[in-house]
Design a protein around this motif. Structure first.
Motif, mmCIF file in Angstrom:
data_model
loop_
_atom_site.group_PDB
_atom_site.id
_atom_site.type_symbol
_atom_site.label_atom_id
_atom_site.label_comp_id
_atom_site.label_asym_id
_atom_site.label_seq_id
_atom_site.Cartn_x
_atom_site.Cartn_y
_atom_site.Cartn_z
ATOM 1 N N ARG A 89 34.553 41.055 25.613
ATOM 2 C CA ARG A 89 33.758 39.840 25.484
ATOM 3 C C ARG A 89 32.319 40.181 25.072
ATOM 4 N NH1 ARG A 89 35.237 37.752 29.858
ATOM 5 N NH2 ARG A 89 33.581 38.539 31.216
ATOM 6 N N GLN A 106 39.003 39.727 16.320
ATOM 7 C CA GLN A 106 38.178 39.159 17.388
ATOM 8 C C GLN A 106 36.846 38.645 16.861
ATOM 9 O OE1 GLN A 106 39.123 38.662 20.497
ATOM 10 N NE2 GLN A 106 41.105 39.699 20.303
ATOM 11 N N VAL A 107 36.328 39.301 15.827
ATOM 12 C CA VAL A 107 35.092 38.867 15.190
ATOM 13 C C VAL A 107 35.036 39.528 13.823
ATOM 14 C CG1 VAL A 107 33.654 40.743 16.099
ATOM 15 C CG2 VAL A 107 32.591 38.559 15.523
ATOM 16 N N VAL A 139 32.202 41.622 21.403
ATOM 17 C CA VAL A 139 32.282 40.551 20.408
ATOM 18 C C VAL A 139 30.946 39.819 20.299
ATOM 19 C CG1 VAL A 139 33.325 38.297 19.922
ATOM 20 C CG2 VAL A 139 34.777 40.235 20.571
ATOM 21 N N THR A 154 28.377 42.042 18.549
ATOM 22 C CA THR A 154 28.707 42.206 17.128
ATOM 23 C C THR A 154 28.426 40.934 16.347
ATOM 24 O OG1 THR A 154 30.404 43.845 17.683
ATOM 25 C CG2 THR A 154 30.567 42.783 15.529
ATOM 26 N N ARG A 155 28.762 39.786 16.920
ATOM 27 C CA ARG A 155 28.524 38.515 16.245
ATOM 28 C C ARG A 155 27.024 38.274 16.036
ATOM 29 N NH1 ARG A 155 31.646 35.333 19.227
ATOM 30 N NH2 ARG A 155 33.385 35.257 17.749
ATOM 31 N N ILE A 172 36.029 43.576 14.605
ATOM 32 C CA ILE A 172 36.724 44.125 15.769
ATOM 33 C C ILE A 172 38.164 43.625 15.745
ATOM 34 C CG2 ILE A 172 36.817 44.241 18.287
ATOM 35 C CD1 ILE A 172 33.804 43.612 18.307
#
Length: 521
Positions: free
Chosen positions: A310, A358-359, A313, A316-317, A376
């Motif tokens: 979590r 995931q992203v 992500v 990274t976002r 990811i």
């Protein structure tokens, strides 16, 4: 060269036209080099011929004789002047690196800082490492033994596009410090950065013929660079590295090969998930993952897996993609259309076989032609291209493991062994796990920068990730041949006849036993 103060040296960096004239090229041919940020032509790069390459080797060999005879003190002074010029010209180096490779300014600065550190280290360490030393004699008093080091001659250096400045420095500078010449094949995409690096050294006092730069395709020029060298340094793919190694071996020429990697990170269950996620993001997405030691697969223990993923992500976002020649962007662009196609193919293949994004996972043509979002993946299986094959882009898979041992086995289950990472809340635990990983370098609570920046320590791979080491004393010793010199003192003539041996057997046996008791080697 007479002593020169830094203030007397050229401070302004040369123009692109001036730099490209430094390439050995009489062909009249050139190739268009594309700027990753825009997709437009950056410049036209002159191409070298086999004749140009032969001329470069001939001139480097002549220059190398005088350079080797100049001695350590002279070479040290020249290299330290180059060190200061690199610092004073850093803004131009940063601009060039960014426009050639598409990386951010911060990640370009890592290269400049690495090149500066490599230069300083080799300038100051060469005499200590290569100055020669007395060794224990097998016949104390009767014979003295020393080891001296002789430069191998001219090194052939083949440098890729992804980290042109730091990778060039890590091979070229120790060769110069050891008294060797260099003929370097620069990848077209990174040639300008290499030429700018070289010019600082020429302006500092390195003879221009001593370090030659050639260009051209690997198929045409690469094999000839290897064939003409007294020692070969290659950085690139494992497939090409095997060819280079085989060619070098056919003439008993030494080689150091830094090749591919599928570098793992183990996240243990005692980490701070947010801190671990931030460390993982930089380790995976720095220079858009176009780094031989970047992380491409993560194994996280189940107890923290949901929290870590979590946070990973989220971090990274939040990364800022950009192409500015400033420090505002966190990640930049892929370097070429070929890189974009490779990354896109790996992600599409993974999704097609059931992986979950995931992203990220998509190109960003609105930012530039080769931008791709840091990605990811979960649910990656052996059926997918990105499972075991090197993506060399901003794509990482995250897998859950139950135990330390499971993570270690998964990390080691690869044909590669270049770099690895362990994240743990306990230094002792992290170091213990690190000791079980099969890699040439392992970083605890860091992705790659700890070992990458340690220029006093050897860097290289195991298994299919390479052969030999750069950096540290090992990085200098590869460019010299050790020569053992023993001298009879004349205190006692060594036996030459059967009668003389018979008289001395007893004393020599006693000597051997005495040396053992005295713990003398």
């Amino acid at each position: 060269m007479t002593a020169t103060t830094l203030s007397a040296l050229p401070s302004a960096p040369p123009s692109t036209a001036e730099l490209t004239r430094d390439i050995r090229s009489t062909t009249g041919e050139s190739v268009s080099v594309i700027a990753p940020f825009t997709g437009e032509q950056l410049h036209a790069l002159p191409l070298s011929s086999l004749s140009d390459l032969a001329d470069a080797y001939a001139r480097a060999r002549l220059a190398q004789i005088g350079w080797a005879r100049a001695g350590f003190a002279h070479r040290r002074a020249v290299l330290l002047r180059a060190h200061d010029l690199l610092l004073s010209r850093r803004e131009s180096l940063l601009d060039t690196l960014q426009t050639e490779t598409g990386k951010t300014r911060g990640q370009a600065f890592e290269e400049v800082f690495q090149a500066v550190g490599v230069t300083r280290y080799n300038a100051l360490a060469a005499r200590r490492v290569l100055g020669g030393e007395r060794r224990h004699s097998g016949l104390p008093v009767l014979v003295t033994t020393t080891v001296r080091y002789r430069p191998k001659g001219v090194a052939g250096v083949i440098t890729p596009w992804n980290f042109p400045l730091s990778l060039a420095a890590m091979d070229v500078v120790p060769a110069l410090a050891a008294g060797c010449g260099v003929v370097q094949k620069a990848d077209n995409q990174g040639a300008l950065s290499i030429l700018l690096l070289r010019r600082a050294f020429i302006d500092a006092g390195v003879p221009a013929d001593l370090w030659a730069v050639v260009t051209g395709s690997g198929a045409e020029i690469g094999g000839a660079v290897t064939a003409g060298a007294d020692y070969v340094c290659f950085t690139g793919s494992t497939a090409t590295g095997l060819t280079v190694g085989e060619q070098a071996a056919s003439t008993l020429t030494g080689a150091s090969l830094e090749l591919g990697g599928k570098n793992p990170m183990i996240v243990l269950d005692d980490v701070d998930p947010h801190r671990a996620a931030a460390q993982a993001a930089y380790a995976c997405f720095s220079s858009m993952g176009q780094l031989c030691v970047s992380i491409e697969r993560i194994y996280v223990q189940r107890a923290v897996s949901e929290q870590f993923l979590r946070e990973f992500v989220t971090v990274t976002r939040a990364l800022i993609l950009g192409s500015g020649l400033d420090y505002r962007a966190d990640v930049g662009s892929l370097t070429s259309q070929a890189q974009l196609e490779r990354v896109t193919r790996h992600v599409a293949d993974a999704v097609g076989h059931g992986a979950t994004v995931q992203v990220g996972g998509r190109p960003r043509p609105d930012l530039g032609p080769y931008f791709f979002e840091p990605t990811i993946l979960t649910g990656v299986t052996p059926a997918m291209l990105c499972f075991a094959g090197e993506t060399f882009g901003p794509v990482v898979s995250v897998s859950v493991v139950d135990t330390e041992q499971e993570g270690i086995l998964a990390a080691n289950d690869s044909e590669y062994g270049l770099n690895a990472s362990v994240l743990s809340g306990s230094a002792r635990r992290g170091l213990r796990v690190a000791g079980a990983l099969e890699a040439g370098s392992v970083n605890v609570n860091e992705g790659y920068r700890g070992s990458f920046a340690a220029v006093d320590a050897p860097m290289g791979g195991v298994k299919s990730s390479g052969l030999g080491r750069r950096n540290g004393p090992e990085g200098l010793l590869r460019f010299v041949n050790p020569v053992t010199i023993s001298r009879a003192t004349g205190v006692l003539r060594l036996p030459g006849t059967g009668t003389e041996f018979a008289r001395l057997v007893g004393p020599m046996v006693l000597l051997a036993r005495t040396l053992k008791v005295a713990r003398r080697r």
